[in-house]
Scaffold this active site. Structure first.
Site, mmCIF file in Angstrom:
data_model
loop_
_atom_site.group_PDB
_atom_site.id
_atom_site.type_symbol
_atom_site.label_atom_id
_atom_site.label_comp_id
_atom_site.label_asym_id
_atom_site.label_seq_id
_atom_site.Cartn_x
_atom_site.Cartn_y
_atom_site.Cartn_z
ATOM 1 N N HIS A 1 0.926 -1.281 0.055
ATOM 2 C CA HIS A 1 0.128 0.173 -0.029
ATOM 3 C C HIS A 1 0.880 1.206 -0.013
ATOM 4 C CE1 HIS A 1 0.027 -0.080 4.462
ATOM 5 N NE2 HIS A 1 0.004 1.134 4.437
ATOM 6 N N ASP B 1 1.286 -7.693 2.285
ATOM 7 C CA ASP B 1 1.257 -6.269 2.068
ATOM 8 C C ASP B 1 2.805 -5.673 1.875
ATOM 9 O OD1 ASP B 1 1.022 -3.545 1.652
ATOM 10 O OD2 ASP B 1 -0.446 -3.565 3.613
ATOM 11 N N SER C 1 3.826 1.943 8.454
ATOM 12 C CA SER C 1 3.682 1.161 7.642
ATOM 13 C C SER C 1 5.087 0.957 6.834
ATOM 14 C CB SER C 1 2.696 1.520 6.497
ATOM 15 O OG SER C 1 1.349 0.930 7.091
HETATM 16 N N1 ARG Z 1 -4.731 0.406 8.017
HETATM 17 C C1 ARG Z 1 -3.604 0.459 7.428
HETATM 18 C C2 ARG Z 1 -2.915 1.831 7.347
HETATM 19 O O1 ARG Z 1 -3.351 2.712 8.028
HETATM 20 C C3 ARG Z 1 -3.536 -0.032 5.863
HETATM 21 C C4 ARG Z 1 -3.938 0.854 5.058
HETATM 22 C C5 ARG Z 1 -3.987 0.140 3.419
HETATM 23 N N2 ARG Z 1 -4.876 -0.689 3.406
HETATM 24 C C6 ARG Z 1 -6.224 -0.590 2.812
HETATM 25 N N3 ARG Z 1 -6.904 -1.497 2.804
HETATM 26 N N4 ARG Z 1 -6.661 0.801 2.687
HETATM 27 O O2 ARG Z 1 -2.296 2.354 6.600
HETATM 28 N N1 ASP Z 2 -1.547 1.332 8.303
HETATM 29 C C1 ASP Z 2 -0.443 2.277 8.838
HETATM 30 C C2 ASP Z 2 0.576 2.959 7.729
HETATM 31 O O1 ASP Z 2 0.273 3.156 6.581
HETATM 32 C C3 ASP Z 2 -0.013 1.782 10.023
HETATM 33 C C4 ASP Z 2 -0.907 1.879 11.277
HETATM 34 O O2 ASP Z 2 -1.715 2.897 11.284
HETATM 35 O O3 ASP Z 2 -0.667 0.961 12.007
HETATM 36 O O4 ASP Z 2 1.289 3.400 8.273
#
Ligand code: ARG
Ligand code: ASP
Length: 716
Positions: free
Chosen positions: A82, A218, A650
């Site tokens: 991502h 990921d 991330s």
């Molecule tokens: N929750 C994670 C973060 O805040 C992953 C985000 C990317 N994945 C998604 N399905 N949008 O970045």
């Molecule tokens: N998914 C988040 C990021 O892209 C990491 C988190 O918020 O735990 O940095």
């Protein structure tokens, strides 16, 4: 009795060595002992040393918002799928859809230059608090204080020794009580090396986002290139792979529950030291407002995306990004409530007050802090609520209004300075709109617009722009008709109209923009908001900042036995913990690891979130996992740890006790998304993809063995 209770309640919290995003240069002083007790096998200066290679030299901030890690002597960089998604998407065409199919460069010459992607390393850091706060006095008001600090920082910048290719970054820590300087080196020739298909790298997509159990691979790979002297240079075919000062060996030994883990990276932002009142406001007022707005926007987008595959492709990334924060805020609201964040904060504040009252010096200095914070945040509430409504509606979630927001000062330059003032930035505006139209569907945006401005009218005070919105809707016969009128007549909502005007006389363009119904509408709401909310909010925010700074200083003094970490601010931090599952509620226990078998349990053929590529199914059927399997012959996918992380972490490498890479951080668990405000070691977990799954995908799935050979794979 009360005292005894407080003592029992607080002692574990005060002494527990959990949570925290620590400063690399203070690890020896603040953390090393604790880390060793948890199983850490190196020394603090193996992780951070200013004058010799250390683990920090393998860690970079990736493209401003993520983290990346060096995993070979030739600049091979590992980050999340991502985090690399923009690059992957940009290189995708209908013939070569790397988002769908994945991408693997077979040789270095096939690696794809990705302008805009960057890798920033830290050469060293320094505590510059004394210089930064020179001549700053208690009696200064906030503005004078800041301008004195700005002067000091400018002075520090010129007097700090650095190489030509280095840059200097100075940031406040502990709410402005301390300042640290970072000497950085940023590489801009970064090329895409490999990515799994989305059905692996984004498996589970929005449904599984922020949720455990998780089965997402990921990760993506890039390579950092440098000039012949191994220094930063813009893209050139003559550039060579960077030889980093350090790179991480990749472990396939596997992890077990209780193993020591560290996450090294660039966490973006936390607010761990807010008083209960502010946390309550976030959980009960601000998050619900934002969630409600995005709820509407997402439902509308989803309906269009389901009807039309073309819209789906155009909106998938936008949808994911709006949904990501929406879901996090929702999880945060629930977590704060379920795990009694307010009670915990209030108990902590009661203990603070008790100690302060017992010490006459503290009583004089700090006795008023909490009541004043309480009063300031209370006063701020309606303004903060209006701000969040405004930003969500007039800047972030309606694309057309967001575009006007970003063009407004340029349009103003025409009104104030005529064509000459305006033409200089025309190229800028043109390229912005080119990007905007690439994935723009006015019919989707129009529906979002109609729903959201109605929410603004309902939830914000009349004087702050809502009155204007209401009367416009009344005049046009309702919100749908208002939206239709604006979208039919705005040149910005129509690519052809815009392009025709841009090709012609700039004076015509300026006149058209000035009278554009979208611009007129945006200003009609924005001006009263700017006048009624912004100055007051700024004044209150500045008071809150001052009080938070004093409250932080007070906590450092009053809770001498406790170690405090500074809130995340996008600088390099180390966080550590253990491999651990969790139990979010009675009788529910989550194991710490998922397997490929779980991917197959979630498999829904043809589904856009849960489809699985045939080749992966075949590998699963034949159990062809090679050296990447666990001892009982299963393929691990993700695992959990009690490392305190946030957005920006991330792509951060997860390291074992000896600094080998055991996984890649990418998310947190649902019940623990509150950790930015209330880290609870019992509940908060970070989610990592197992290094063995990463290597398996590169090796067995993609057959990109040249990359495996390039890495240093270790097994004990
Ligand atoms: N929750 C994670 C973060 O805040 C992953 C985000 C990317 N994945 C998604 N399905 N949008 O970045
Ligand atoms: N998914 C988040 C990021 O892209 C990491 C988190 O918020 O735990 O940095």
């Amino acid at each position: 009795m009360k005292k005894l209770f407080l003592l029992f309640f607080l002692l574990p919290a005060l002494l527990a060595a959990q949570g925290g995003m620590w400063l690399p240069m203070h690890l020896e002083k603040q953390n090393e002992k604790d880390m060793k007790a948890l199983g850490f096998k190196l020394d603090a200066d193996d992780l951070y040393a200013p004058n010799r290679p250390s683990v920090k030299d393998a860690i970079c901030q990736f493209s401003g918002g993520c983290t990346g890690a060096m995993v070979s002597s030739q600049g091979l960089l590992l980050t999340n799928h991502h985090c690399g998604f923009d690059a992957i998407q940009t290189h995708s065409t209908l013939e070569h859809n790397y988002v769908e199919e994945g991408f693997w460069a077979k040789t270095q010459s096939e690696e794809l230059p990705s302008p805009g992607e960057t890798a920033m390393f830290i050469s060293r850091m320094e505590d510059v608090t004394a210089l930064a706060l020179q001549n700053v006095t208690e009696s200064m008001n906030e503005r004078d204080r800041q301008s004195q600090i700005d002067k000091n920082l400018a002075q520090i910048r010129v007097s700090t020794k650095k190489e030509k290719w280095e840059e200097i970054l100075i940031r406040p820590f502990y709410n402005g009580n301390q300042y640290f300087l970072f000497v950085t080196v940023t590489y801009t020739d970064v090329r895409l090396v490999g990515a799994p298909p989305s059905s692996i790298g984004k498996f589970g997509a929005d449904t599984d986002n922020w949720v455990w159990p998780r089965h997402t691979g990921d990760f993506s790979m890039f390579r950092v290139y440098a000039n012949k002297d191994n220094l930063p240079a813009d893209y050139s075919p003559d550039n060579k792979p960077l030889n980093p000062k350090h790179f991480l060996p990749v472990s396939i030994s596997g992890v077990k529950e209780g193993d020591f883990t560290m996450i090294y990276g660039f966490p973006g932002r936390t607010d761990e030291y807010l008083p209960a009142i502010a946390v309550q406001q976030t959980g009960e007022v601000l998050n619900p407002a934002k969630v409600n707005i995005r709820d509407r926007a997402l439902k509308i987008m989803d309906a269009f995306m389901r009807k039309d595959p073309g819209v789906k492709i155009a909106y998938i990334a936008r949808y994911a990004s709006i949904a990501n924060a929406w879901k996090k805020w929702l999880g945060e609201m629930q977590g704060l409530k379920t795990y009694k964040a307010l009670d915990k904060k209030r108990d902590y504040e009661a203990e603070f007050t008790r100690r302060v009252q017992q010490n006459p010096g503290w009583k004089f200095k700090y006795g008023n802090l909490l009541p004043r914070l309480e009063q300031t945040y209370k006063e701020m509430e309606p303004y903060a609520h209006a701000r969040d409504n405004y930003l969500e509606i007039f800047v972030r979630n309606s694309e057309l209004l967001g575009m006007v927001a970003s063009l407004n000062s340029w349009i103003k330059s025409y009104e104030e300075g005529g064509v000459s003032a305006f033409s200089g930035k025309l190229k800028d505006a043109k390229s912005r709109l080119d990007g905007f139209y690439k994935d723009y569907r006015p019919e989707v945006d129009q529906a979002v617009f109609a729903a959201l401005v109605e929410l603004y009218a309902q939830h914000v005070k009349e004087d702050w722009g809502a009155g204007f919105v209401k009367s416009e809707a009344t005049n046009r016969g309702g919100y749908d008709k208002l939206a239709a009128y604006i979208f039919q007549n705005s040149i910005l909502a129509d690519r052809n109209k815009w392009e025709a005007l841009v090709a012609g006389d700039p004076k015509n363009l300026g006149e058209a923009l000035k009278n554009d119904p979208a611009v007129v509408f945006w200003r009609g709401a924005s001006n009263p908001y700017q006048a009624g909310v912004v100055p007051k909010l700024q004044e209150l925010q500045s008071t809150a900042n001052l009080l938070q700074r004093q409250y932080m200083a007070a906590q450092l003094e009053v809770f001498k036995e406790k170690r405090f970490f500074p809130d995340a601010n996008s600088t390099l931090r180390l966080t550590y913990g253990k491999v651990r599952g969790y139990s979010p509620k009675d009788a529910v226990i989550y194991d710490f690891r998922t397997y490929l078998d779980g991917v197959m349990e979630k498999y829904i053929p043809g589904d856009y979130e849960f489809d699985v590529p045939q080749k992966l199914i075949d590998l699963w059927k034949t159990k062809d996992y090679g050296r990447y399997a666990t001892s009982d012959g299963r393929l691990p996918v993700c695992f959990l740890g009690s490392n305190h992380t946030t957005g920006g972490n991330s792509g951060s490498p997860a390291l074992d006790a000896r600094g080998n890479l055991i996984g890649l951080n990418f998310d947190r668990v649902w019940e623990g998304t509150m950790s930015d405000l209330n880290y609870d070691p019992a509940i908060c977990r970070n989610i990592m993809v197992d290094s063995r799954y990463i290597l398996f995908i590169i090796d067995k799935y993609a057959g990109a063995t040249r990359l495996i050979e390039e890495m240093k794979v270790v097994k004990k």
